[in-house]
Design a protein around this motif. Sequence first.
Motif, short mmCIF file in Angstrom:
data_model
loop_
_atom_site.label_atom_id
_atom_site.label_comp_id
_atom_site.label_asym_id
_atom_site.label_seq_id
_atom_site.Cartn_x
_atom_site.Cartn_y
_atom_site.Cartn_z
N LEU A 9 0.83 -1.20 0.00
CA LEU A 9 0.00 0.00 0.00
C LEU A 9 0.86 1.25 0.00
CD1 LEU A 9 -2.72 1.42 0.20
CD2 LEU A 9 -2.62 1.14 2.69
N ALA A 10 1.92 1.22 0.80
CA ALA A 10 2.81 2.38 0.86
C ALA A 10 3.48 2.64 -0.47
CB ALA A 10 3.85 2.16 1.97
N CYS A 11 3.92 1.59 -1.11
CA CYS A 11 4.58 1.75 -2.42
C CYS A 11 3.62 2.33 -3.44
CB CYS A 11 5.12 0.39 -2.90
SG CYS A 11 6.49 -0.21 -1.90
N ALA A 12 2.39 1.81 -3.42
CA ALA A 12 1.41 2.29 -4.39
C ALA A 12 1.10 3.76 -4.16
CB ALA A 12 0.14 1.45 -4.30
N LEU A 13 0.91 4.15 -2.88
CA LEU A 13 0.60 5.56 -2.57
C LEU A 13 1.77 6.46 -2.94
CD1 LEU A 13 -1.21 5.17 0.88
CD2 LEU A 13 -2.23 5.78 -1.33
N GLY A 14 2.98 6.00 -2.65
CA GLY A 14 4.15 6.82 -2.98
C GLY A 14 4.30 7.02 -4.47
N ASP A 59 10.95 10.53 0.75
CA ASP A 59 10.42 9.55 1.70
C ASP A 59 9.02 9.95 2.14
OD1 ASP A 59 12.71 8.11 1.54
OD2 ASP A 59 13.57 8.82 3.44
N ALA A 60 8.13 8.97 2.26
CA ALA A 60 6.76 9.20 2.70
C ALA A 60 6.41 8.19 3.78
CB ALA A 60 5.80 9.08 1.52
N PRO A 61 6.51 8.58 5.08
CA PRO A 61 6.17 7.65 6.18
C PRO A 61 4.69 7.27 6.13
CG PRO A 61 7.40 9.56 6.96
CD PRO A 61 6.99 9.87 5.57
N LEU A 62 4.42 6.01 6.17
CA LEU A 62 3.05 5.49 6.19
C LEU A 62 2.95 4.50 7.34
CD1 LEU A 62 2.54 4.87 2.37
CD2 LEU A 62 1.64 6.77 3.70
N GLY A 63 2.71 5.02 8.55
CA GLY A 63 2.67 4.16 9.73
C GLY A 63 4.05 3.60 10.01
N ALA A 64 4.12 2.30 10.09
CA ALA A 64 5.39 1.64 10.39
C ALA A 64 6.28 1.49 9.17
CB ALA A 64 5.11 0.26 11.00
N VAL A 65 5.75 1.85 8.01
CA VAL A 65 6.51 1.68 6.76
C VAL A 65 6.85 3.05 6.19
CG1 VAL A 65 6.44 0.75 4.43
CG2 VAL A 65 5.36 -0.51 6.31
N ALA A 121 12.07 1.91 2.50
CA ALA A 121 13.32 2.52 2.92
C ALA A 121 13.96 1.74 4.08
CB ALA A 121 13.09 3.96 3.34
N ALA A 122 13.13 1.11 4.93
CA ALA A 122 13.71 0.36 6.05
C ALA A 122 14.30 -0.97 5.57
CB ALA A 122 12.65 0.11 7.12
N ALA A 123 13.60 -1.62 4.66
CA ALA A 123 14.08 -2.92 4.18
C ALA A 123 15.25 -2.77 3.21
CB ALA A 123 12.93 -3.68 3.52
N GLU A 124 15.24 -1.69 2.42
CA GLU A 124 16.32 -1.48 1.43
C GLU A 124 16.82 -0.04 1.55
OE1 GLU A 124 15.57 -4.32 -2.32
OE2 GLU A 124 13.98 -2.81 -2.10
#
Length: 421
Positions: A9-14, A59-65, A121-124
């Motif tokens: 969801l975060a990737c799609a929104l970004g 960067d776009a923070p989306l909750g924990a992601v 961003a956290a995973a990669e």
Amino acid sequence: MTPHASLRLACALGAALVAVALAGAPAFATPTPTPTSAPTSAAPTASDALTPLVDCVQDAPLGAVTSRTVVLGYWSSASAPVTLTPGSGGDDLSPGAADRGQPSSFLPGEHHGAWLLTVDAAAEPSLIWTLGGRSVTIDASAPACTDATAIVLSAPATTSGTVAVSATVTRFLLGPPEAGTVDFAIDGTAASTAPVGAGGVARADLTAPAGPHTITATFTPASGSTLRPATATAPVTVTPPSGALSVAADSVVAGSTSVTVHVTRTGAAPVTVDFATVDGTAHAGPDYVAASGTLALAAGQAAATTTVSLPARAPGSPASVFFVVLQHATADVSGAVTMVSLPAVPAAAPASAAVGGTGGGGAAGAASALPQGDPTAHTPLASAPVGQDLLLLLAAGLITVGGVAGVIGLFRSVRPRDGLV
């Protein structure tokens, strides 16, 4: 919601956010700073002609992601498009999947906003894009997309010593800045500074001698701005002006089978011009052979020529003219039309007036140029009968040798006969 679902969801929104922002932003067709590692080879190969560029990161923070959207570009020193297959070793991302939708065809020059990459961003936190023989690191140290700038530089070729250049400063996610300055320089010489105005545009007139040059434009943000500076370069060629073209044709005399047409000028720059024949009182076909084409004058060449064929014209053809016209010239034209004059053709002589025949009774021969009965024509005497010629000879003898005595004796002998009668 699972972590994987949150990430998707975060990737799609970004991606949607950046796509909408870029849709309203100016095109990024030309340069941000030229990479210091850019190849300088005059004829690079596909393996060393390409340099990857990181335009900006958002960067776009989306909750924990935290969704990270990266805008990427490239610089190619090749003179033709270069094709590399994603994931094949020359166009890869690492670590992780090597093929993530990066472009496979790379055009000559510098290109920005070529593609978008969205990651967790956290995973990669850090990725490496390898393009040809060069690599670039994608991480949080890249400029933020709200602050990154790029320059679209226009420097058209010119035939004068003044080069009119313009630079349009753009941003990736916001409108163009309308403050700051742009420094313009030719071949690294002293810069001319121009303010950035409406639409992020700055303009300047630069002076340069004839020949190829490189123009550099450097954007300096206004004091206190968070915008990042940007630099762009572009080639420009200044050619010496070409003198005005003119056209002229040689004279045509009786019996000419062609006429030469000359196009001349005084300048030194390369130039081309089209030419074509046009009917006047003379017509293509019976009077001349229609012709058209393009003449090219190389640098320093003062003249070029072409020929127009002239067929044999019918006897009695009157004097006539046709024209040769210049058009579609790449230089000024002072004389675009020349007239070709064709002389009249004499009518054929009548058969009875020909020279060279023989005849009698004072009549001119069939090929004679003299009229019938001309007293100056050569006329031999007619032959006389043979008997008449003999009598004339005997009479001449009587009149000459002893002619008088012979006549008297003739009368004496006749008179006694008369008495007897």
